[in-house]
Scaffold this motif. Structure first.
Motif, PDB file in Angstrom:
ATOM      1  N   ALA A 252       0.838  -1.205   0.000  1.00 38.32           N
ATOM      2  CA  ALA A 252       0.000   0.000   0.000  1.00 38.32           C
ATOM      3  C   ALA A 252       0.874   1.257   0.000  1.00 38.32           C
ATOM      4  O   ALA A 252       0.574   2.227  -0.706  1.00 38.32           O
ATOM      5  N   ARG A 253       1.958   1.226   0.769  1.00 36.39           N
ATOM      6  CA  ARG A 253       2.871   2.381   0.775  1.00 36.39           C
ATOM      7  C   ARG A 253       3.554   2.544  -0.582  1.00 36.39           C
ATOM      8  O   ARG A 253       3.707   3.664  -1.082  1.00 36.39           O
ATOM      9  N   ALA A 254       3.958   1.440  -1.198  1.00 38.70           N
ATOM     10  CA  ALA A 254       4.582   1.505  -2.524  1.00 38.70           C
ATOM     11  C   ALA A 254       3.589   2.011  -3.563  1.00 38.70           C
ATOM     12  O   ALA A 254       3.932   2.829  -4.421  1.00 38.70           O
ATOM     13  N   LEU A 255       2.347   1.543  -3.485  1.00 41.44           N
ATOM     14  CA  LEU A 255       1.307   2.006  -4.405  1.00 41.44           C
ATOM     15  C   LEU A 255       1.093   3.503  -4.249  1.00 41.44           C
ATOM     16  O   LEU A 255       1.006   4.236  -5.242  1.00 41.44           O
ATOM     17  N   ASP A 256       1.055   3.972  -3.014  1.00 42.30           N
ATOM     18  CA  ASP A 256       0.887   5.401  -2.758  1.00 42.30           C
ATOM     19  C   ASP A 256       2.036   6.206  -3.373  1.00 42.30           C
ATOM     20  O   ASP A 256       1.810   7.248  -3.988  1.00 42.30           O
ATOM     21  N   ALA A 257       3.246   5.716  -3.228  1.00 40.31           N
ATOM     22  CA  ALA A 257       4.405   6.416  -3.809  1.00 40.31           C
ATOM     23  C   ALA A 257       4.293   6.473  -5.332  1.00 40.31           C
ATOM     24  O   ALA A 257       4.580   7.512  -5.942  1.00 40.31           O
ATOM     25  N   HIS A 258       3.864   5.394  -5.960  1.00 45.75           N
ATOM     26  CA  HIS A 258       3.716   5.385  -7.422  1.00 45.75           C
ATOM     27  C   HIS A 258       2.575   6.296  -7.875  1.00 45.75           C
ATOM     28  O   HIS A 258       2.679   6.935  -8.929  1.00 45.75           O
ATOM     29  N   LEU A 259       1.516   6.363  -7.083  1.00 48.39           N
ATOM     30  CA  LEU A 259       0.422   7.282  -7.411  1.00 48.39           C
ATOM     31  C   LEU A 259       0.921   8.730  -7.374  1.00 48.39           C
ATOM     32  O   LEU A 259       0.596   9.528  -8.266  1.00 48.39           O
ATOM     33  N   LEU A 260       1.704   9.047  -6.364  1.00 52.32           N
ATOM     34  CA  LEU A 260       2.239  10.405  -6.246  1.00 52.32           C
ATOM     35  C   LEU A 260       3.198  10.729  -7.392  1.00 52.32           C
ATOM     36  O   LEU A 260       3.165  11.835  -7.946  1.00 52.32           O
ATOM     37  N   ARG A 261       4.044   9.768  -7.763  1.00 52.89           N
ATOM     38  CA  ARG A 261       4.973  10.002  -8.881  1.00 52.89           C
ATOM     39  C   ARG A 261       4.225  10.250 -10.181  1.00 52.89           C
ATOM     40  O   ARG A 261       4.594  11.127 -10.964  1.00 52.89           O
ATOM     41  N   ARG A 262       3.185   9.451 -10.427  1.00 48.04           N
ATOM     42  CA  ARG A 262       2.426   9.643 -11.665  1.00 48.04           C
ATOM     43  C   ARG A 262       1.735  10.995 -11.669  1.00 48.04           C
ATOM     44  O   ARG A 262       1.755  11.718 -12.667  1.00 48.04           O
ATOM     45  N   ALA A 263       1.120  11.370 -10.553  1.00 52.71           N
ATOM     46  CA  ALA A 263       0.422  12.655 -10.487  1.00 52.71           C
ATOM     47  C   ALA A 263       1.402  13.814 -10.651  1.00 52.71           C
ATOM     48  O   ALA A 263       1.100  14.802 -11.332  1.00 52.71           O
TER      49      ALA A 263
ATOM     50  N   ALA B  13      -5.383  14.919  -7.534  1.00 51.25           N
ATOM     51  CA  ALA B  13      -4.859  13.610  -7.148  1.00 51.25           C
ATOM     52  C   ALA B  13      -3.737  13.758  -6.115  1.00 51.25           C
ATOM     53  O   ALA B  13      -3.645  12.963  -5.170  1.00 51.25           O
ATOM     54  N   LEU B  14      -2.893  14.757  -6.278  1.00 47.62           N
ATOM     55  CA  LEU B  14      -1.799  14.967  -5.328  1.00 47.62           C
ATOM     56  C   LEU B  14      -2.316  15.399  -3.952  1.00 47.62           C
ATOM     57  O   LEU B  14      -1.751  15.021  -2.927  1.00 47.62           O
TER      58      LEU B  14
END
Length: 168
Positions: A39-50, A72-73
């Motif tokens: 979940a933490r890794a997914l959150d980091a990838h979501l932030l990078r994409r945004a 999203a950010l």
């Protein structure tokens, strides 16, 4: 003598049951921990994409994509899925050129996000499955952690138009 074998047999059975319970509790804890890490890794990838989408929008595609990226950010946890789905829709609406470094950053971030989403989904499924077993529920082995939660978003993979290759 015959009574002694009964005691030895009962001791072995109790030891096996205790070993199984310890192994099961450890497995539940490991799966729970792996789901939290995912979940933490997914959150980091979501932030990078945004963040990559915000940079792209500032340089090329304008207000709607930038607004979706900022939302999203800045989204609160309960708003996150909807904000990420909106960003995915906005990204699919623009024509991304894979030779442009800004577009390539968004495309790459989306691919990594898709992989992180799949890993997260698999680990949450495994953790929920382990925690829902009757013996685990009966002995309340997962009570120290919150129930793992899926992150339900559209597939973030972006389709990139094929390069125009002259026939020849």
């Amino acid at each position: 003598m015959p009574g002694m074998w009964w005691v030895v047999g009962a001791t072995v059975v109790v030891a096996l049951v205790v070993a199984y319970l310890i192994w099961t509790a450890g497995r539940v804890e490991r799966l729970q921990s792996r789901a939290q890490s995912a979940a933490r890794a997914l959150d980091a990838h979501l932030l990078r994409r945004a963040a990559a989408a915000a940079v792209l929008a500032e340089r090329r595609y304008g207000v709607e994509l930038y607004a979706a990226a900022r939302i999203a950010l800045d989204a609160r946890p309960e708003e996150r899925e909807a904000a990420e789905n909106d960003l995915t829709r906005q990204l699919r609406a623009v024509r991304l050129d894979p030779t442009d470094p800004d577009c390539e950053a968004v495309i790459a971030a989306s691919r990594r996000l898709a992989l992180a989403r799949q890993v997260h989904t698999d680990l949450v499924r495994d953790a929920r499955s382990a925690r829902s077993r009757p013996l685990v529920r009966l002995l309340r082995m997962g009570r120290g952690s919150s129930w793992p939660r899926y992150f339900d978003i559209d597939d973030p993979t972006l389709s990139v138009p094929a390069a125009d290759v002259p026939a020849g």
